[in-house]
Write a protein that holds these residues in place. Structure first.
Motif, short mmCIF file in Angstrom:
data_model
loop_
_atom_site.label_atom_id
_atom_site.label_comp_id
_atom_site.label_asym_id
_atom_site.label_seq_id
_atom_site.Cartn_x
_atom_site.Cartn_y
_atom_site.Cartn_z
N ALA A 179 -47.73 28.16 0.54
CA ALA A 179 -47.95 27.79 2.16
C ALA A 179 -50.24 28.03 1.40
O ALA A 179 -50.15 27.17 2.39
CB ALA A 179 -48.01 28.82 2.94
N GLN A 180 -50.68 28.97 0.85
CA GLN A 180 -51.62 28.46 0.31
C GLN A 180 -51.81 27.21 -0.20
O GLN A 180 -52.61 26.94 -0.46
CB GLN A 180 -52.54 29.76 0.12
CG GLN A 180 -52.57 30.64 0.12
CD GLN A 180 -53.09 31.94 -0.58
OE1 GLN A 180 -53.24 31.95 -1.49
NE2 GLN A 180 -54.03 33.25 0.49
N SER A 181 -51.26 27.04 -1.54
CA SER A 181 -51.51 25.91 -2.03
C SER A 181 -50.90 24.73 -1.27
O SER A 181 -51.71 23.52 -1.67
CB SER A 181 -50.32 26.25 -3.35
OG SER A 181 -49.10 25.46 -2.76
N TRP A 182 -50.64 24.90 -0.08
CA TRP A 182 -49.89 23.03 0.41
C TRP A 182 -51.23 23.32 1.97
O TRP A 182 -51.08 22.42 2.61
CB TRP A 182 -48.76 22.92 1.35
CG TRP A 182 -47.23 23.36 0.37
CD1 TRP A 182 -47.59 24.00 -0.79
CD2 TRP A 182 -46.64 22.39 0.81
NE1 TRP A 182 -46.41 22.51 -1.72
CE2 TRP A 182 -45.93 22.82 -1.12
CE3 TRP A 182 -46.02 21.57 1.60
CZ2 TRP A 182 -44.80 21.68 -0.68
CZ3 TRP A 182 -44.34 21.19 1.96
CH2 TRP A 182 -44.03 21.04 0.67
N TRP A 183 -52.21 24.90 1.59
CA TRP A 183 -53.36 24.03 2.30
C TRP A 183 -52.68 24.41 3.61
O TRP A 183 -53.63 24.31 4.46
CB TRP A 183 -54.18 23.08 2.14
CG TRP A 183 -54.28 22.13 0.97
CD1 TRP A 183 -53.95 20.88 0.03
CD2 TRP A 183 -55.08 22.80 0.39
NE1 TRP A 183 -54.29 21.02 -0.98
CE2 TRP A 183 -55.47 21.96 -1.15
CE3 TRP A 183 -56.03 23.87 0.58
CZ2 TRP A 183 -55.74 22.45 -1.96
CZ3 TRP A 183 -56.82 24.17 -1.04
CH2 TRP A 183 -56.74 23.04 -2.15
N LEU A 184 -52.02 25.42 4.33
CA LEU A 184 -51.52 25.51 5.58
C LEU A 184 -53.16 26.13 5.92
O LEU A 184 -53.18 27.40 5.15
CB LEU A 184 -51.25 26.71 5.66
CG LEU A 184 -49.27 25.61 5.35
CD1 LEU A 184 -47.53 26.26 5.40
CD2 LEU A 184 -49.39 24.28 6.12
N PRO A 185 -53.54 26.66 7.64
CA PRO A 185 -53.98 27.80 7.47
C PRO A 185 -54.25 28.95 7.17
O PRO A 185 -52.85 29.59 7.12
CB PRO A 185 -54.02 27.34 9.71
CG PRO A 185 -52.97 26.44 9.82
CD PRO A 185 -52.18 25.94 8.21
N GLU A 186 -55.40 29.50 7.35
CA GLU A 186 -55.14 31.29 6.58
C GLU A 186 -54.32 32.10 7.93
O GLU A 186 -53.74 33.19 6.93
CB GLU A 186 -57.15 31.88 6.78
CG GLU A 186 -57.48 33.03 6.08
CD GLU A 186 -56.97 32.61 4.69
OE1 GLU A 186 -57.20 32.02 4.61
OE2 GLU A 186 -57.18 34.45 4.65
N ARG A 227 -58.51 34.81 -0.95
CA ARG A 227 -57.71 33.68 -1.40
C ARG A 227 -57.97 32.43 -2.06
O ARG A 227 -57.44 31.64 -3.17
CB ARG A 227 -58.18 33.05 -0.12
CG ARG A 227 -57.16 31.93 0.32
CD ARG A 227 -56.79 31.13 1.51
NE ARG A 227 -56.06 29.94 2.02
CZ ARG A 227 -55.45 29.63 2.71
NH1 ARG A 227 -56.24 29.86 4.13
NH2 ARG A 227 -55.18 27.71 3.11
N TRP A 281 -54.95 31.46 -5.59
CA TRP A 281 -54.92 29.41 -5.13
C TRP A 281 -55.22 28.80 -6.64
O TRP A 281 -54.94 28.74 -7.37
CB TRP A 281 -56.27 28.68 -4.81
CG TRP A 281 -55.88 27.63 -4.31
CD1 TRP A 281 -55.40 26.70 -3.91
CD2 TRP A 281 -56.58 26.71 -5.31
NE1 TRP A 281 -55.11 25.82 -4.04
CE2 TRP A 281 -55.72 25.07 -5.27
CE3 TRP A 281 -57.51 26.54 -6.31
CZ2 TRP A 281 -56.38 24.65 -6.11
CZ3 TRP A 281 -58.12 25.66 -6.93
CH2 TRP A 281 -57.40 24.72 -6.53
N LEU A 340 -59.97 24.87 2.22
CA LEU A 340 -59.14 25.53 2.57
C LEU A 340 -58.07 24.88 3.08
O LEU A 340 -56.91 24.89 3.37
CB LEU A 340 -59.43 27.10 3.00
CG LEU A 340 -59.84 27.44 1.28
CD1 LEU A 340 -59.69 28.96 1.79
CD2 LEU A 340 -58.80 28.09 0.64
N GLU A 341 -58.41 24.49 4.60
CA GLU A 341 -57.15 23.67 4.76
C GLU A 341 -57.12 22.10 5.00
O GLU A 341 -56.71 21.19 5.24
CB GLU A 341 -57.85 23.27 6.59
CG GLU A 341 -57.95 25.41 7.12
CD GLU A 341 -57.65 25.46 8.91
OE1 GLU A 341 -57.10 24.89 9.12
OE2 GLU A 341 -57.92 27.11 8.77
#
Lengths: 455, 297
Positions: free
Chosen positions: B202-209, A266, A270, A213-214
């Motif tokens: 932001a999630q789709s740009w893989w930013l932290p949770e 999440r 996504w 996820l990161e």
């Protein structure tokens, strides 16, 4: 006599005000918490001090660390003790002065809170879940712990033991639902499945998911669904893949872990956005293709589900009618308000709905007529032995005919052989999905596959 | 159904609505360069030279990246002279987020007044990162987290502006509302809100949770006031830092005052362990910092 502090007046503070200070001698010297006996005694005192005419009931929260045995078995008792100490510490911090904390032995804890409405108890439970699920480093390994919580609200007839027993029984149910959640006594309506993964592997999968996820380690693969009548492309189903340090995890390995840990929300959001963007991208190339995306129970029961759907549309510019939401049969049948409201809202927003994995839940065929879905996906369990098991054949045929008569399209999943294809098309299935016709493929592979089909 | 109806590849089948939406595409999927950096990060043995080459291909990206890496808020004693220097200094993870922040502005739809919007975002982000240094680093929030959050916090707004023609009026009303949460005002007119849209992006740009959740709950003052743990402490801290940074900026520039500080200020101060009495000194220091950070502009 217990001392009672005055009620707090902060309008935004949902926490109960009735705080009784226990006697120091009742504490478990190791963890600084009440022991089992002390817990029963304090519960009795709180129950006696509660006047049901003026105060909310006493709430008992029974907590247990999920997969603690696996942590012990796979990482050793020393690591297990460290985890226990850290989680007990967090529990003490998170519960603050809101109540009385007891260690009931092993990895079991009880929090008693008086003057606690159901809403306040829910706030506390959410708080506890969040505090306990922060990552934890043990040596070189990062653990993502979680707890399950059984909550019982005292009735005027309850004595301390009855109250605690109900909380304990509810905890067992919360565990059975997959853990990482709280459950109120008497409110068990769902059935989850238990993770079947081995201890160590499960922790590793969880760590891989967090990394993915990161680091951008998630991707969607798309499996074509073809019409029986003319071989035309009916839709593609989006299936998630998780890549981490050279390994690729299939959904069967990481989805159960994601469901347990709450990461499923999440992941679901996504895939919704990624699938929607894929629809847009194809549309920009002149291809109007429907993408089917799985929606989990956690998403459908979360607040703001509808707003999230619209947010995905806003981010992707995809038309809702090309994003099909696959919702499992048992979720469709869920009678809770929030699920039914969210299903209706998705429909109003223009998303087509499909009933996924049909035939595996506690199917009530009669209620099929009321479901707002245009498509039914027959579970692969019936397909596997279709050719050799007359019972599977009979059930599959009955479902297909019923759904067709109700005006629904029927898709058969998991079709792997020509024989299965022939049988299902003979029954009248509208469309077929499975390795026999096409495997799931990356977006680029699908581009090529589509191009190869063009005249 | 006939073959023609099912065939996905006939452009003339696109209906008008779809054609209309196609023209608007340009909403940012994750830029390819970030995918490349992620791929290197997933590699057990990442190649910094390769990443440096990728970034250096785009001269303006490389320049902005270098400038950000050398910003005073990162607090590095040495100055990076090359993209590779900056990568080593920041590490790939922080570098990826810094690059994301630089690209974000050029990827999102632009429009009238957007320059001012982005300048304000950039200043808020820099001030947030500076505040982290000023107030002392916490294990869960570093300067770069605060900087990235500041840049991405309102990235839902340009998307909402593009999608909903009546959004400017709604935005104005939300900014003026002294009581309701900002997002509640948006939802009174629209089926979604900018915080959720920003969180998805932001999630789709893989930013932290923690960053994604902070974007999602940025206006949730009830959650901030109650201090509930259902929002991770890192997220609450990010929200508080950016809110304070925004207030400092509004006080220093006198521009675009909102009512957010009335609603969230006390909770943010409490979150950061500050008192009202600390604010005048912070204002002075922030003024000096901005003067230094933007001296070249």
């Amino acid at each position: 006599m217990p001392r009672i502090t005055p009620a707090r007046t902060d309008a935004f503070d949902p926490m109960p005000s009735h705080y009784v200070e226990p006697l120091p001698s009742q504490y478990d010297s190791l963890a600084g918490l009440l022991d089992r006996e002390g817990c029963v005694q304090v519960a009795s005192e709180l129950l006696t001090a509660t006047d049901p005419a003026h105060l909310q009931p006493v709430a008992a929260f029974w907590l247990n660390i999920d997969r603690f045995k696996q942590i012990n078995d796979s990482l050793g008792h020393q690591a297990g003790d460290a985890v226990l100490a850290e989680l007990a510490h967090r529990l003490a911090l998170a519960s603050g002065n809101q109540g009385h904390l007891a260690r009931m032995g092993g990895d079991e804890f009880v929090l008693l809170v008086s003057d606690c409405s159901r809403a306040a108890a829910e706030h506390i439970a959410r708080d506890l879940l969040a505090a306990m699920s922060q990552p934890l480093d043990i040596g070189t390994m990062r653990l993502y712990p979680s707890v399950s919580i059984g909550i019982a609200l005292a009735t005027p007839q309850d004595n301390a033991r009855e109250l605690l027993e109900r909380a304990d029984q509810t905890l067992v149910q919360a565990k059975r639902l997959g853990g990482a959640q709280y459950l109120f006594a008497g409110e068990d309506m769902q059935r989850g499945r238990l993770g079947k993964l081995l201890a160590r592997e499960e922790l590793e999968v969880e760590e891989a998911l967090h990394k993915a996820l990161e680091n951008g380690g998630l991707s969607l693969h798309y499996q074509p669904i073809l019409q029986v009548a003319d071989g035309g492309l009916e839709a593609v189903e989006a299936l998630m893949r998780c890549h981490c340090e050279g390994s690729v995890f299939p959904p069967s390995r990481f989805i159960p872990v994601a469901e347990k840990t709450g990461l499923i929300i999440r992941l679901g959001e996504w895939s919704l956005l990624t699938g929607a963007r894929f629809v847009s991208r194809l549309a920009a190339d002149g291809r109007r293709l429907k993408v089917a995306i799985n929606v989990s129970r956690a998403q459908l029961t979360a607040p703001k589900f509808t707003q999230t759907l619209y947010a995905a549309l806003a981010c992707s510019n995809a038309p809702a009618e090309l994003i099909e939401l696959e919702i499992t049969e048992s979720l469709f049948m869920d009678s809770s308000d929030i699920v039914q409201r969210n299903i209706r809202a998705a429909l109003e927003a223009g998303f087509p709905l499909a009933i996924d994995d049909f035939g595996t839940g506690y199917s009530c065929l009669a209620s099929l007529k009321d479901l707002p879905a245009k498509k039914l996906k027959l579970d692969r369990a019936f397909i596997t032995d279709l050719a050799h098991n007359p019972r599977s054949f009979a059930i599959a045929k009955a479902i297909v005919h019923l759904a067709l008569d109700l005006g629904m399209n029927v898709v058969a999943e998991g079709v792997e052989t020509a024989e299965q294809y022939e049988i299902l098309s003979g029954m009248g299935a509208t469309a077929i999905q499975g390795f026999y016709l096409a495997r799931p493929m990356s977006d680029r592979q699908l581009d090529e596959w589509l191009a190869a089909r063009e005249p | 159904m006939s073959a023609a109806q099912n065939d996905p590849v006939l452009p003339e089948q696109l209906d008008n609505q779809l054609e209309a939406t196609l023209k608007e595409i340009g909403i940012p999927p994750r830029p390819a360069i970030l995918e490349e950096i992620s791929r290197e990060m997933r590699n057990p043995d990442p190649d910094f030279n390769r990443v440096a080459q990728l970034i250096s291909r785009d001269v303006s990206l490389a320049a902005s990246f270098l400038k950000t890496a050398n910003s005073p808020f990162y607090g590095y004693r040495h100055k990076a002279r090359s993209v590779r220097d900056a990568l080593i200094m920041l590490g790939l993870k922080v570098a990826a987020r810094t690059v994301a922040g630089v690209i974000l502005r050029h990827t999102l739809p632009s429009g009238p007044n957007m320059e001012r919007f982005w300048d304000a975002s950039d200043r808020t982000a820099q001030l947030s990162a500076w505040l982290v240094q000023k107030l002392g680093e916490q294990p869960d929030v570093h300067s770069d987290d605060a900087y990235t959050y500041g840049l991405f916090r309102d990235c839902g707004i340009p998307i909402m502006l593009r999608k909903f023609p009546n959004y400017p009026a709604i935005l104005a009303e939300a900014n003026r509302d002294p009581e309701r949460p900002f997002t509640e005002v948006e939802e009174a007119y629209l089926p979604t809100n900018h915080a959720l849209v920003g969180c998805l992006l932001a999630q789709s740009w893989w930013l932290p949770e923690a960053t994604c959740l902070a974007i999602r709950h940025q206006h949730d003052f009830v959650l901030m006031r109650t201090g509930l743990q259902s929002l991770p402490s890192a997220s609450r801290r990010l929200i508080a830092l950016a809110q304070l940074a925004e207030w400092l900026l509004q006080r220093l520039t006198g521009l675009s005052a909102t009512r957010e500080w009335d609603k969230m200020g006390p909770a943010c101060l409490a979150q950061l362990g500050l008192q009202e009495a600390d604010l005048p000194a912070l204002l002075e220091a922030a003024k000096a910092f901005l003067a230094e950070a933007y001296s070249e502009d």
